[in-house]
Write a protein that holds these residues in place. Structure first.
Motif, PDB file in Angstrom:
ATOM      1  N   LEU A 110      21.211  28.892  76.482  1.00 17.81           N
ATOM      2  CA  LEU A 110      21.390  28.586  77.939  1.00 17.81           C
ATOM      3  C   LEU A 110      20.385  28.844  78.705  1.00 17.81           C
ATOM      4  CD1 LEU A 110      25.100  30.120  78.202  1.00 17.81           C
ATOM      5  CD2 LEU A 110      24.434  27.863  77.696  1.00 17.81           C
ATOM      6  N   GLY A 111      20.351  28.138  79.909  1.00 16.07           N
ATOM      7  CA  GLY A 111      18.946  28.417  80.795  1.00 16.07           C
ATOM      8  C   GLY A 111      19.602  27.980  82.064  1.00 16.07           C
ATOM      9  N   ALA A 112      18.981  28.601  83.085  1.00 17.92           N
ATOM     10  CA  ALA A 112      19.211  28.057  84.424  1.00 17.92           C
ATOM     11  C   ALA A 112      17.989  28.590  85.382  1.00 17.92           C
ATOM     12  CB  ALA A 112      20.488  29.250  85.031  1.00 17.92           C
ATOM     13  N   THR A 113      18.235  27.917  86.582  1.00 14.75           N
ATOM     14  CA  THR A 113      16.906  28.060  87.552  1.00 14.75           C
ATOM     15  C   THR A 113      17.559  28.225  88.850  1.00 14.75           C
ATOM     16  OG1 THR A 113      17.026  25.662  88.127  1.00 14.75           O
ATOM     17  CG2 THR A 113      15.408  26.560  86.256  1.00 14.75           C
ATOM     18  N   GLY A 114      16.924  28.971  89.745  1.00 17.99           N
ATOM     19  CA  GLY A 114      17.412  29.208  91.084  1.00 17.99           C
ATOM     20  C   GLY A 114      16.147  29.711  91.998  1.00 17.99           C
ATOM     21  N   VAL A 138      26.620  30.832  71.131  1.00 24.18           N
ATOM     22  CA  VAL A 138      25.733  30.844  72.242  1.00 24.18           C
ATOM     23  C   VAL A 138      24.698  32.082  71.734  1.00 24.18           C
ATOM     24  CG1 VAL A 138      25.461  31.098  74.624  1.00 24.18           C
ATOM     25  CG2 VAL A 138      27.598  30.226  73.888  1.00 24.18           C
ATOM     26  N   ALA A 139      23.340  31.652  72.050  1.00 23.47           N
ATOM     27  CA  ALA A 139      22.357  32.623  71.751  1.00 23.47           C
ATOM     28  C   ALA A 139      22.507  33.802  72.606  1.00 23.47           C
ATOM     29  CB  ALA A 139      20.936  31.776  71.780  1.00 23.47           C
ATOM     30  N   PRO A 140      22.129  35.112  72.292  1.00 23.00           N
ATOM     31  CA  PRO A 140      22.372  36.164  73.047  1.00 23.00           C
ATOM     32  C   PRO A 140      21.512  36.268  74.139  1.00 23.00           C
ATOM     33  CG  PRO A 140      22.090  36.752  70.702  1.00 23.00           C
ATOM     34  CD  PRO A 140      21.790  35.368  70.823  1.00 23.00           C
ATOM     35  N   THR A 141      20.452  35.647  74.143  1.00 22.93           N
ATOM     36  CA  THR A 141      19.598  35.868  74.982  1.00 22.93           C
ATOM     37  C   THR A 141      19.578  34.401  75.991  1.00 22.93           C
ATOM     38  OG1 THR A 141      17.872  37.027  73.916  1.00 22.93           O
ATOM     39  CG2 THR A 141      16.887  35.831  75.999  1.00 22.93           C
ATOM     40  N   SER A 142      19.962  34.435  77.158  1.00 18.87           N
ATOM     41  CA  SER A 142      19.732  33.177  77.926  1.00 18.87           C
ATOM     42  C   SER A 142      18.705  33.423  78.983  1.00 18.87           C
ATOM     43  CB  SER A 142      21.208  33.024  78.766  1.00 18.87           C
ATOM     44  OG  SER A 142      21.590  34.160  79.418  1.00 18.87           O
ATOM     45  N   VAL A 143      18.195  32.289  79.531  1.00 18.78           N
ATOM     46  CA  VAL A 143      16.908  32.423  80.442  1.00 18.78           C
ATOM     47  C   VAL A 143      17.169  31.957  81.761  1.00 18.78           C
ATOM     48  CG1 VAL A 143      14.375  31.825  80.454  1.00 18.78           C
ATOM     49  CG2 VAL A 143      15.654  32.114  77.914  1.00 18.78           C
TER      50      VAL A 143
END
Lengths: 208, 362
Positions: A110-114, A138-143
């Motif tokens: 998962l990734g997200a921007t803001g 889901v991978a433990p690290t999301s970015v």
């Protein structure tokens, strides 16, 4: 050969969401190994088809091609801009028209921007629960990447998180066989089983 | 091959005038359409069943009984009869009664219904849809075929020494089709009994139809009812015609754009490409309809949806004129070309009665 499908829900062009998606894809592909096939899908290109699918119940051919690619993928990277403290409507709509069980046991990063880092936990309180509900792994690290993360000369935190997340996705992908996509029209029971009440007695699959 | 129309009986605002027909107008429009279907030489009128607005046909045999009295040739059918929420005892009785009144011009198409809230109104649960369709239909068959039935199942009160009345005309139950968009279990059910299978073939990509018919044909042969190409297949279709293709598109577009089910979604052009919808000249409708055979094989029944989305009755009757005068005569001729002799016609009361007599004589 492993296949990654990258879903980027950014709306502007060029978009920082796409930029983060590409960085995550590169990190994951590097870790999975040479020959990894990466397909990047910008949901903006399919926005009308996604809405049409919500209304008609079936995908137009180009969208069907994307949905099929996700179903056949060894791993998915899903990146959304954060709108109003959550994923964007387009991002949600895409996963709403993805078929039942498509993400079951599928590795997802998962990734997200803001605009600012204040939105970063939306990854954990909005995106992650949705993918957990869909039975994705889901991978433990999301970015999360905020505007300032793209500034030159900043610290290397974003870079390190991208690399770690890529390693985690590669590890989840490496531990699984490639998915076998179920044929929705295949008969999975016999009529005798149906008659005796043993075939699909109760179902939440409400298709006609 | 049989040609006809099927209607869902929706009460929809005419987007060009803003007018919504009353229930009374819609009901009368539907029976007018049925009489017109016979007048223009069509073979079948099939009626939907709904128990929720904006649809009016909640009582199909009442309407079909009226039509039966006013027609002499038209085959009366359903599209669909809710095998899930109707009591199979009542279906057995209602349609046997209709058989007698219509001198056998009756068949049925079973469907499950996709409106969740309707099920609990009739004491059922949509999640049991397939199981209800299987159990209820198995009972329905016995009620028509056995004079005295002892029965116990999961979904209704047990029956002891029960006789459905009246008995089917000449001891021959109505022919049954099973309709489903994409549930392979229903294709399997139709194949198991050697019944017909109907693909609604509207609002959905043709691939659904192709896969479902393919499965049904294969299983029909598996169960020993004949060759795969002898299975009894029906298709829907959706058309709007004018002499000039552009006129058809211009006139139908506001109805398309505002239609229930697909309105406010894809463009008419996209939907035409993605589903069997054809909007154009009679020749375009002929060409498109003839192409159905390429992906389902030679088939037995073609029904068209003409009267939905708020189209006024006058327009629908004009469509029926075009269908009867210009389209269906050509389709009859062209579908007969290259059709193998061993491909049967759709069963009728007469053919089923003859087959039964043959069986008794043998």
């Amino acid at each position: 050969m492993k296949r990654l499908v990258v879903i980027a829900a950014g709306l502007s062009q060029p978009s920082s969401t796409r930029l983060l998606a590409d960085r995550l894809a590169a990190a994951a592909a590097r870790e999975i190994g040479t020959g990894t096939e990466v397909r990047v899908v910008e949901l903006r290109d399919h926005a009308h088809d996604i809405t049409d699918h919500l209304l008609t119940g079936f995908p137009a051919p180009e969208l069907k091609d994307v949905l099929d690619a996700v179903a056949a993928a060894d791993g998915v990277i899903a990146v959304s801009p954060i709108f109003n403290a959550s994923y964007s409507g387009l991002f949600k709509s895409f996963f709403d028209v993805l078929g039942d069980d498509v993400l079951t046991d599928k590795p997802v990063l998962l990734g997200a921007t803001g605009g600012t880092a204040r939105h970063s936990l939306a990854l954990e309180h909005a995106l992650r629960p949705m993918f957990t509900y869909l039975h994705a792994v889901v991978a433990p690290t999301s970015v999360f990447a905020a505007t300032e993360d793209w500034a030159g000369g900043g610290d290397a935190t974003l870079h390190r998180r991208i690399d770690r997340a890529g390693r985690e996705l590669a590890d989840l992908v490496g531990r699984r066989e490639s998915p076998v996509v179920a044929d929705p029209f295949a008969l999975t029971t016999t009529f005798d089983a149906l008659l005796s009440g043993q075939g699909r007695a109760v179902t939440n699959d409400l298709r006609l | 091959m049989q040609f006809g129309v099927f209607t869902v009986g929706d009460v929809t605002q005419d987007p060009t005038t803003g007018r919504v027909p009353t229930d009374a107008e819609r009901v009368k429009a539907m029976v007018t359409i049925a009489l017109k279907a016979e007048e223009v030489g069509l073979d079948v009128f099939a009626l939907g069943e709904h128990h929720n607005p904006p649809f009016v046909p909640s009582s199909p045999t009442t309407m079909l009984g009226w039509i039966a009295a006013k027609t002499s040739r038209l085959q009366l059918s359903t599209a669909t009869t809710l095998i899930t929420t109707n009591d199979p005892v009542k279906i057995a009785e209602d349609y046997a009664m209709l058989q007698h009144l219509a001198d056998g011009r009756v068949d049925l198409m079973m469907g499950r219904g996709n409106t969740g809230p309707v099920y609990p109104w009739f004491g059922q649960d949509i999640r049991n849809g397939i199981a209800l369709a299987v159990e209820n239909y198995a009972l329905l068959r016995r009620l028509w075929r056995e004079d005295v039935v002892d029965w116990e199942g999961k979904f209704r009160t047990p029956l002891q020494g029960f006789t459905a009345t009246p008995r089917p005309l000449d001891g021959v139950p109505p022919f049954v089709w099973h309709g489903s968009i994409r549930s392979p279990e229903i294709a399997e059910q139709a194949a198991y009994y050697g019944d017909g299978f109907f693909a609604n073939h509207i609002f959905w990509p043709k691939e659904h139809t192709q896969r479902m018919i393919g499965l049904y044909r294969q299983r029909f042969e598996h169960y020993g009812h004949g060759g795969a190409d002898q299975a009894i297949v029906g298709l829907g279709g959706q058309v709007f015609m004018r002499k000039n293709s552009q006129d058809a598109k211009r006139e139908f577009r506001p109805y398309f754009d505002n239609a229930p089910v697909y309105g406010h979604g894809p463009s008419m052009e996209d939907f035409t490409a993605q589903t069997p919808l054809t909007v154009g000249s009679p020749q375009e409708v002929i060409d498109r309809t003839l192409s159905f055979r390429e992906y389902v094989g030679d088939y037995q029944r073609q029904l068209f949806l003409l009267d939905h989305a708020g189209l006024p009755l006058k327009t629908v009757l004009e469509q029926l004129d075009i269908l009867g005068e210009e389209v269906v005569p050509v389709l009859r001729k062209e579908f007969a070309v290259g059709r193998p002799a061993h491909v049967p016609d759709a069963p009728t009361h007469a053919s089923l009665k003859a087959a039964q007599t043959e069986k008794v004589d043998a």
